[in-house]
Design a protein around this motif. Sequence first.
Motif, PDB file in Angstrom:
ATOM      1  N   SER A   1      -5.211   7.425  16.160  1.00 24.68           N
ATOM      2  CA  SER A   1      -5.220   8.364  15.044  1.00 24.68           C
ATOM      3  C   SER A   1      -5.827   9.699  15.479  1.00 24.68           C
ATOM      4  O   SER A   1      -6.885   9.729  16.122  1.00 24.68           O
ATOM      5  CB  SER A   1      -6.027   7.790  13.877  1.00 24.68           C
ATOM      6  OG  SER A   1      -6.193   8.775  12.868  1.00 24.68           O
TER       7      SER A   1
ATOM      8  N   GLU B   1       0.833  -1.212   0.000  1.00 30.48           N
ATOM      9  CA  GLU B   1       0.000   0.000   0.000  1.00 30.48           C
ATOM     10  C   GLU B   1       0.864   1.256   0.000  1.00 30.48           C
ATOM     11  O   GLU B   1       0.533   2.251  -0.662  1.00 30.48           O
ATOM     12  CB  GLU B   1      -0.931   0.007   1.211  1.00 30.48           C
ATOM     13  CG  GLU B   1      -1.898   1.184   1.206  1.00 30.48           C
ATOM     14  CD  GLU B   1      -2.825   1.220   2.414  1.00 30.48           C
ATOM     15  OE1 GLU B   1      -3.398   2.297   2.685  1.00 30.48           O
ATOM     16  OE2 GLU B   1      -2.969   0.182   3.089  1.00 30.48           O
TER      17      GLU B   1
ATOM     18  N   ASN C   1       1.546   6.075   9.060  1.00 29.75           N
ATOM     19  CA  ASN C   1       0.953   4.882   9.674  1.00 29.75           C
ATOM     20  C   ASN C   1       1.465   3.607   9.007  1.00 29.75           C
ATOM     21  O   ASN C   1       1.760   2.609   9.681  1.00 29.75           O
ATOM     22  CB  ASN C   1      -0.578   4.937   9.562  1.00 29.75           C
ATOM     23  CG  ASN C   1      -1.200   5.929  10.520  1.00 29.75           C
ATOM     24  OD1 ASN C   1      -0.574   6.322  11.505  1.00 29.75           O
ATOM     25  ND2 ASN C   1      -2.405   6.354  10.250  1.00 29.75           N
ATOM     26  N   LEU C   2       1.571   3.643   7.683  1.00 24.28           N
ATOM     27  CA  LEU C   2       2.067   2.478   6.953  1.00 24.28           C
ATOM     28  C   LEU C   2       3.532   2.202   7.290  1.00 24.28           C
ATOM     29  O   LEU C   2       3.927   1.046   7.484  1.00 24.28           O
ATOM     30  CB  LEU C   2       1.900   2.690   5.445  1.00 24.28           C
ATOM     31  CG  LEU C   2       0.447   2.706   4.943  1.00 24.28           C
ATOM     32  CD1 LEU C   2       0.395   3.161   3.489  1.00 24.28           C
ATOM     33  CD2 LEU C   2      -0.195   1.336   5.099  1.00 24.28           C
TER      34      LEU C   2
ATOM     35  N   GLU D   1      -0.993  11.392   6.711  1.00 24.54           N
ATOM     36  CA  GLU D   1      -0.986  10.612   7.949  1.00 24.54           C
ATOM     37  C   GLU D   1      -0.898   9.120   7.644  1.00 24.54           C
ATOM     38  O   GLU D   1      -0.196   8.374   8.335  1.00 24.54           O
ATOM     39  CB  GLU D   1      -2.250  10.897   8.754  1.00 24.54           C
ATOM     40  CG  GLU D   1      -2.329  10.102  10.057  1.00 24.54           C
ATOM     41  CD  GLU D   1      -3.648  10.297  10.784  1.00 24.54           C
ATOM     42  OE1 GLU D   1      -4.000   9.428  11.603  1.00 24.54           O
ATOM     43  OE2 GLU D   1      -4.328  11.306  10.521  1.00 24.54           O
ATOM     44  N   ARG D   2      -1.582   8.702   6.582  1.00 27.76           N
ATOM     45  CA  ARG D   2      -1.553   7.287   6.212  1.00 27.76           C
ATOM     46  C   ARG D   2      -0.139   6.847   5.848  1.00 27.76           C
ATOM     47  O   ARG D   2       0.256   5.717   6.150  1.00 27.76           O
ATOM     48  CB  ARG D   2      -2.496   7.043   5.021  1.00 27.76           C
ATOM     49  CG  ARG D   2      -2.627   5.575   4.600  1.00 27.76           C
ATOM     50  CD  ARG D   2      -3.189   4.737   5.721  1.00 27.76           C
ATOM     51  NE  ARG D   2      -3.336   3.334   5.341  1.00 27.76           N
ATOM     52  CZ  ARG D   2      -3.469   2.348   6.215  1.00 27.76           C
ATOM     53  NH1 ARG D   2      -3.485   2.596   7.510  1.00 27.76           N
ATOM     54  NH2 ARG D   2      -3.590   1.107   5.810  1.00 27.76           N
ATOM     55  N   TYR D   3       0.627   7.710   5.221  1.00 32.13           N
ATOM     56  CA  TYR D   3       2.024   7.409   4.866  1.00 32.13           C
ATOM     57  C   TYR D   3       2.802   6.987   6.100  1.00 32.13           C
ATOM     58  O   TYR D   3       3.493   5.963   6.109  1.00 32.13           O
ATOM     59  CB  TYR D   3       2.660   8.642   4.223  1.00 32.13           C
ATOM     60  CG  TYR D   3       4.143   8.524   3.935  1.00 32.13           C
ATOM     61  CD1 TYR D   3       4.589   8.054   2.709  1.00 32.13           C
ATOM     62  CD2 TYR D   3       5.093   8.889   4.891  1.00 32.13           C
ATOM     63  CE1 TYR D   3       5.954   7.942   2.441  1.00 32.13           C
ATOM     64  CE2 TYR D   3       6.448   8.777   4.631  1.00 32.13           C
ATOM     65  CZ  TYR D   3       6.875   8.310   3.403  1.00 32.13           C
ATOM     66  OH  TYR D   3       8.222   8.202   3.161  1.00 32.13           O
TER      67      TYR D   3
ATOM     68  N   LYS E   1      -7.068  11.713  13.433  1.00 32.64           N
ATOM     69  CA  LYS E   1      -7.979  12.116  12.362  1.00 32.64           C
ATOM     70  C   LYS E   1      -9.365  12.530  12.869  1.00 32.64           C
ATOM     71  O   LYS E   1      -9.871  13.595  12.457  1.00 32.64           O
ATOM     72  CB  LYS E   1      -8.109  11.002  11.326  1.00 32.64           C
ATOM     73  CG  LYS E   1      -8.992  11.374  10.127  1.00 32.64           C
ATOM     74  CD  LYS E   1      -9.096  10.228   9.139  1.00 32.64           C
ATOM     75  CE  LYS E   1      -9.883  10.624   7.896  1.00 32.64           C
ATOM     76  NZ  LYS E   1     -11.171  11.255   8.170  1.00 32.64           N
TER      77      LYS E   1
ATOM     78  N   ASP F   1      -5.439  13.395   4.680  1.00 35.47           N
ATOM     79  CA  ASP F   1      -5.405  12.137   5.426  1.00 35.47           C
ATOM     80  C   ASP F   1      -4.336  11.184   4.902  1.00 35.47           C
ATOM     81  O   ASP F   1      -3.809  10.357   5.640  1.00 35.47           O
ATOM     82  CB  ASP F   1      -6.775  11.450   5.357  1.00 35.47           C
ATOM     83  CG  ASP F   1      -7.861  12.244   6.081  1.00 35.47           C
ATOM     84  OD1 ASP F   1      -7.504  13.073   6.940  1.00 35.47           O
ATOM     85  OD2 ASP F   1      -9.055  12.019   5.780  1.00 35.47           O
ATOM     86  N   ARG F   2      -4.003  11.304   3.614  1.00 40.97           N
ATOM     87  CA  ARG F   2      -3.022  10.389   3.043  1.00 40.97           C
ATOM     88  C   ARG F   2      -1.619  10.631   3.599  1.00 40.97           C
ATOM     89  O   ARG F   2      -0.811   9.699   3.652  1.00 40.97           O
ATOM     90  CB  ARG F   2      -3.021  10.499   1.520  1.00 40.97           C
ATOM     91  CG  ARG F   2      -4.302  10.009   0.869  1.00 40.97           C
ATOM     92  CD  ARG F   2      -4.289  10.256  -0.619  1.00 40.97           C
ATOM     93  NE  ARG F   2      -4.184  11.681  -0.921  1.00 40.97           N
ATOM     94  CZ  ARG F   2      -4.042  12.179  -2.148  1.00 40.97           C
ATOM     95  NH1 ARG F   2      -3.994  11.352  -3.190  1.00 40.97           N
ATOM     96  NH2 ARG F   2      -3.957  13.471  -2.348  1.00 40.97           N
TER      97      ARG F   2
END
Length: 314
Positions: A297, A177, A284-285, A280-282, A299, A277-278
Motif C-alpha cells: 500500500s 465490503e 484493493n477490494l 484506494e480501498r475500492y 498509503k 483512503d477509501r
Amino acid sequence: MNGDDDLYGIGELARLTGLSVRTIRFYSDSGLLPPTERTHAGYRMYDIHALTRLKFVRTLRELGVDLPTVNRVLSREVSIPELAAEHAEALDVQIRTLRLRRSVLRAVAKRGSSPKELEMVHELARLTEEERQAILDDFWAEVDAGLPATENAAWMRKVRAELPDDPTPEQVEAWIELVELVRDPSFRAKIRTMAVENARMVSEGTANPLSNAWNTAMEQALTKVADAMAAGQQPESDAGRRIVLEMNAAVARELGREGDADFDEWLIKLNDTFGDDRAERYWNLLGTINGWPAYPSPKPARDWLTAATRAARG
C-alpha cells in the motif's frame, strides 16, 4: 444354492444387499424391481437377475440419482455414460453451492454478523456476475452523471468484480465490503467530487491528476519518500521539505505554472480533493475479489508526503 434358478424372498434380498425390507418392498411396488414370480401364498420371489438389478439400483441411489432417473436408466431411456455426465454436472453445481455457503458462513463468523446481516451477506454472495456488475455500474453512473466521457472513466467502468464460483471467505468478505463502500452516500459524494474536479481541470487545461505526467511526478516523490522513511526521516525534516519542493517544481513545470505564488496552495487543495483512503480501498477490494497479486500500500508514504507538504507550507 445361489445358482441361476435360485429364488430369493425380500428378507434374503435385504440380507444380501444391506437394504431394508421396507425399501425393497417400495422399489418392488414402484416397478423398479418386479418380482420374478409369486408363491401360492402370494409372497414375492426374485431371481439372480433381480438381485443384480437391485444392487445396481442401490449403487445409483448411493450416488444420489433420483428414482425417476433410475427408472429411465432401467428402461434404457438414458445410457450410463449419459447419466454419469448429467449427474456429474449436477454435482458440480451442488459442490459450488456448498462451497459458497461455507465461505459465506466463515465470512459471517469472522464479521460477527447479526441475523439480518447474515441474510444480506448470503444474498449478495449469490448474485450472478451480471448482477454484481450492475451494482458497480449504478455507482459509476451516479459518479459520472452529466460529465464528459473520458478514457480513464471508461476504463474504470470496465473493471468487473469477478467473484469466482469457489470464493474464499476473504473474497466473500471483500465483496460485501465493496458493496457497502459503493453504497455509502459519503463515498459516492467524494468520488463524484473527484470526477467533477477532474473534468473541470481537463476542460480548462489546467491539469489532470490522472494523467501520466502527474502520476510520474507523484511516483518519483513517493519513491523518495520511501527512502526517507527507511532512513528514519520525519515529514517536517529537511529531507521532507526537499522532496515536496522537487515534486511541486516538477508538477509546476508540466503545467507551465513555475513561479506562481498560488501554486502551492492550489496543490494542497488538490491533494485534499483527490486524497481519500477509501478510493484506494475500492481497488484493493477489487483486487482481492478478482485474485490480483497483492501490492504494498502506498498509503504510509502518501500520508508522509501530505504531512511534509503541510510542514513545508508552514
